[in-house]
Each structure stands twice: as structure tokens, then as C-alpha cells.
Scaffold this active site. Structure first.
Site, PDB file in Angstrom:
ATOM      1  N   HIS A  68     -55.617   4.541  -2.591  1.00  0.00           N
ATOM      2  CA  HIS A  68     -55.643   2.907  -2.243  1.00  0.00           C
ATOM      3  C   HIS A  68     -55.098   2.173  -3.112  1.00  0.00           C
ATOM      4  CE1 HIS A  68     -58.475  -0.064  -1.251  1.00  0.00           C
ATOM      5  NE2 HIS A  68     -59.307   0.208  -0.431  1.00  0.00           N
ATOM      6  N   THR A 140     -25.143 -33.163  28.660  1.00  0.00           N
ATOM      7  CA  THR A 140     -26.258 -31.945  29.278  1.00  0.00           C
ATOM      8  C   THR A 140     -25.791 -30.355  29.692  1.00  0.00           C
ATOM      9  OG1 THR A 140     -26.656 -33.463  30.366  1.00  0.00           O
ATOM     10  CG2 THR A 140     -27.590 -33.994  29.267  1.00  0.00           C
ATOM     11  N   HIS A 141     -26.068 -29.586  30.121  1.00  0.00           N
ATOM     12  CA  HIS A 141     -25.495 -28.672  30.920  1.00  0.00           C
ATOM     13  C   HIS A 141     -24.257 -28.433  30.164  1.00  0.00           C
ATOM     14  CE1 HIS A 141     -29.119 -28.835  33.504  1.00  0.00           C
ATOM     15  NE2 HIS A 141     -28.515 -29.859  33.309  1.00  0.00           N
ATOM     16  N   SER A 263     -11.205  -9.984   9.567  1.00  0.00           N
ATOM     17  CA  SER A 263     -10.724  -9.095   9.345  1.00  0.00           C
ATOM     18  C   SER A 263      -9.403  -8.803   9.509  1.00  0.00           C
ATOM     19  CB  SER A 263     -11.569  -7.698   8.563  1.00  0.00           C
ATOM     20  OG  SER A 263     -11.623  -8.229   9.503  1.00  0.00           O
ATOM     21  N   LYS A 268      -9.054 -17.271  10.786  1.00  0.00           N
ATOM     22  CA  LYS A 268     -10.563 -18.315  11.664  1.00  0.00           C
ATOM     23  C   LYS A 268     -11.025 -18.726  10.625  1.00  0.00           C
ATOM     24  CE  LYS A 268     -11.992 -16.691  15.596  1.00  0.00           C
ATOM     25  NZ  LYS A 268     -12.896 -15.248  15.418  1.00  0.00           N
ATOM     26  N   GLU A 275     -24.881 -19.226  12.288  1.00  0.00           N
ATOM     27  CA  GLU A 275     -25.209 -18.267  13.413  1.00  0.00           C
ATOM     28  C   GLU A 275     -25.977 -17.042  12.104  1.00  0.00           C
ATOM     29  OE1 GLU A 275     -20.681 -17.240  15.663  1.00  0.00           O
ATOM     30  OE2 GLU A 275     -20.574 -16.967  13.238  1.00  0.00           O
TER      31      GLU A 275
END
Length: 432
Positions: A68, A140-141, A263, A268, A275
């Protein structure tokens, strides 16, 4: 929580050392209240104050016997205090200490989160201010809709964050409660007066109707507010990710010299910070769901809430603060490309003004259905390569009802954006 997603401000609240320090403050406050009401001698209180201390390693050693953690802590305090240690934890149950300390920790976490959210708000407001009238296509969409401004988009983020700050403030007040009501909350050994004294010393309000624990609706509400805050942060981060797509490239996260995007592919520049925010928002939602499951207990208390709370409270507070800080950093270094916004806005020519054409024809006496068809058939020509504005200007139904000057105004970006400032001002943003 893994170290990667922790913040110094939250570590100062949720580390084991910090938690036990809060337990110690509560235990001392209880002895002080006993002394104030005449149940503990003044000299004993002074000894408790002077000699109260704990050692985590010793607590671990004692816990091997007690199984405890709170009682191991109490025994460690008592042995360090000496004879006056018998007054420590007198007449109270474990959750009188644990829940009261938890109220302090969640209250303090709320303060940290409010400050972090306000810092993020400052950056969003800056963006909204600087780009109040920077034209951008609204989507939109995922499809081009009508022109907006980037500042208008940011003002929308700011309005939502402002609501979440208010929710944080309310949740912070709601959770800032303690209890010293005993084993099932009936004040059999303690008294409501003593409970009030303890809570006031610790900057809390006494819960008006606790059982052995403070009802978990308060805690579920706090985590639900964090989940909603996280959802708002995810919405901003998702938009930033979309606007960084190669074929859109209207904004870009700062990319440091020597930073690695991939990598395998040296070219990139990935929106990895955004993210990260999106991924962690899922944990906040999961934690809030787990806390909702802990609102119901067997009778006046069971132990089902204890194990998950050791995870969801510190983790959620850490994650929310990390996410706020990370998004603030993203926006501070965000690169905005107004020229790409302008290029993308014109990508479909003047098709984005089709609603203006329809509405003008309605005002000129045409039925809505007929006006829609006129605008749509000229839009269809544009999809085949014809200039939409020219097609509209030359359409017999349009020429019959609208002057060349009126047609020209229908395709005016300034006219379309004439009320954008209203939203900015309504959200507290002052356009530069």
C-alpha cells in the site's frame, strides 16, 4: 509518460517526488487542523512540521510489506518524526490524502495548461493579424470552394482555442476540491469544520458530498476538456499538414539546416511536427474515455479507478502541455507562401465566383433553379477550357438582366472579401 513527450512544468507537478510532496502537505495540514481544534498538542504539531520528511527508497522498502503506497509513505513520515508521528494520518483514510493532493495537482496542471494555451493563442492571433487580407482559396471536401483569407482561417482557430481556454478555466475550478470526510465520507471521525480548515489551507474547496473518494465526474470532465482541447489542436495541425502538400504548398513547417526529412529521400520536408500533434490527440481521447468508465464505482468505493488514474492523469496533462508547446513552436516558425495561395486561388479561373453569379440573377428576377442552371452551364464550359467570366458575360440570360459593370463586380475579389474583417474583429483579432 515517455520522456520524449514530457514538459518541465508538468514534471514539476507529476513526478513521484512532487506527488509525495503534496501528500506530505496534506498530512501536515490535517495535523494542523487537529491542533487548531484542540486534538493535537501544539508542541507535537511543531515537531511534525519540523521533522516531517520522506525518502522514496525507504517508502519502496516499506511498501514491500504494506502493499500500500500511501501507508508506506505514512509510516516513513512517522518514523522520521518520532513520537509525535502518531498524530500523522489520524482519523483519516488514504483517499482523504490522495484525492486532496490530486485536486491540488490537477488544479496546478490546469494553471500550466491555461498559460500554454494562451501562448499558443498569441501566435495564432499574430498569424491572423499579419495575414488578415492574404487571399486564399477556401476548400470544402478537399475541393476548391470560394475565396477566404489565411487570416480568416487563423481567426477561426483562435475562436475555438479561446473557447477551450474558457473550458479549461471552468474545469480547473471544478477540480480544485479536497476531502477529509473519512472512510465512507460520513465524517465519522473527522468533522466538516476540520475538512474546511484543511482544504482552505491547501487552496481548495471541500467537496460537498464525497464518499470514500471524490466523485469521478469532476475528473472525467477535466480529461474530457483536455480531449476536446486536443481535438482542436489536431484540427489546426491537420490543416497545416494539408496546406503543406507538395501540390498545394501554401505553408511549410520550419526546416532547420541539417534536419532529416527522410532516411531514404534527401529532398523530403515532411510535416512531422504537425503529425505528432495529430497522433497524440488520439491518446487524449482514449484517456478521457477510460476516465468516463471510472465514474461508476461499487457502493462508496472500489479500486477500479486507481490503476488507470496513475496513467491517465499525468499522461494527459503532460501530453496536452506538450501538444500546446509543439503547435506554438510550429506556428512561430511557420513559413507562409502568399504567392502560392494566390496561384492556387486562381487555379480554376473565376469558377469560384459561381455563387455570386447565381445570387445576382436571383436578385434580377430569375428563379433560384433557373439561376443555378445558368451558372452551372457556364461553369461546365470552364471545365472544358473556356473562360468562365467571359462565358457568363456573353450568356444571353445574363446580358438580359445584368449590366457589364454588375458582372464585373461579381468577379471582384475585394467585393467577395468585403466582410472578412468582421470575423477577425469578432474573434478579437485586429487586422494589421
Amino acid at each position: 509518460m515517455i520522456e520524449r513527450y514530457t514538459t518541465p512544468a508538468m514534471n514539476a507537478i507529476w513526478s513521484r517526488e512532487a506527488k509525495y510532496q503534496r501528500w506530505q502537505e496534506v498530512e501536515i495540514a490535517i495535523v494542523e487542523a487537529h491542533a487548531q481544534l484542540g486534538a493535537v498538542p501544539a508542541e507535537a504539531l511543531e515537531t511534525v512540521r519540523a521533522k516531517s520528511s520522506f525518502d522514496l527508497a525507504r517508502c519502496d522498502e516499506i511498501e514491500k510489506e504494506t502493499r500500500h503506497d500511501l501507508m508506506a509513505f505514512v509510516r516513513n513520515l512517522s518514523e522520521n518524526i518520532g513520537e509525535a508521528g502518531r498524530y500523522v494520518h489520524m482519523g483519516v483514510t488514504s483517499y482523504d490524502v490522495i484525492d486532496t493532493a490530486l485536486g491540488m495537482m490537477l488544479r496546478d496542471s490546469g494553471d500550466v495548461l491555461i498559460r500554454s494555451a494562451e501562448a499558443l493563442g498569441t501566435e495564432i492571433k499574430r498569424l491572423a493579424n499579419e495575414h488578415a487580407m492574404t487571399p486564399e482559396i477556401g476548400r470544402t471536401h478537399g475541393i476548391h470552394a470560394e475565396p477566404i483569407t489565411f487570416g480568416f482561417k487563423a481567426a477561426n482557430w483562435y475562436a475555438e482555442l479561446s473557447r477551450n481556454i474558457e473550458r479549461l478555466k471552468q474545469a480547473r475550478e471544478d477540480i480544485a476540491v479536497g476531502k477529509v470526510s473519512g472512510a465512507v465520507g460520513i465524517h465519522a471521525i473527522t468533522s466538516p469544520e476540520m475538512e474546511t480548515i484543511v482544504c482552505e489551507r491547501l487552496g481548495l474547496r471541500p467537496d460537498p458530498a464525497s464518499t470514500q473518494i471524490i466523485n469521478r465526474d469532476r475528473h472525467a470532465n477535466f480529461l474530457n476538456v483536455l480531449a476536446l482541447l486536443g481535438a482542436g489542436l489536431e484540427r489546426i495541425a491537420t490543416e497545416l499538414r494539408n496546406l503543406q502538400r507538395t501540390e498545394i504548398l501554401e505553408v511549410q513547417e520550419a526546416f532547420a539546416q541539417g534536419q532529416t526529412g527522410s532516411s531514404a529521400m534527401p529532398h523530403k520536408r515532411n510535416p512531422w511536427n504537425s503529425e505528432t500533434v495529430c497522433g497524440l490527440a488520439r491518446l487524449l481521447r482514449g484517456n478521457s474515455h477510460a476516465m468516463l468508465e471510472s465514474v461508476a464505482t461499487w457502493h462508496e468505493r472500489d479500486l477500479t479507478n486507481s490503476s488507470l488514474e496513475r496513467i491517465v492523469f499525468p499522461d494527459s496533462c503532460q501530453l496536452a502541455d506538450f501538444m500546446l508547446g509543439r503547435l506554438t513552436t510550429i506556428l512561430k516558425g511557420l513559413v507562409v507562401f502568399p504567392e502560392n495561395m494566390a496561384k492556387n486561388l486562381r487555379q480554376m479561373g473565376d469558377l469560384v465566383f459561381s455563387e455570386h453569379v447565381m445570387i445576382a440573377l436571383i436578385h434580377a428576377g430569375m428563379s433560384r433553379e433557373a439561376a443555378y442552371k445558368v451558372a452551372q452551364r457556364n461553369a461546365a464550359k470552364a471545365w472544358e477550357g473556356f473562360d468562365f467570366k467571359s462565358s457568363v458575360a456573353e450568356d444571353p440570360d445574363v446580358r438580359e438582366r445584368l449590366t457589364p459593370e454588375e458582372v464585373e463586380e461579381l468577379f471582384s475579389l475585394d467585393h467577395h472579401l468585403r466582410h472578412a474583417e468582421h470575423t477577425l474583429l469578432a474573434t478579437g483579432v485586429r487586422p494589421a
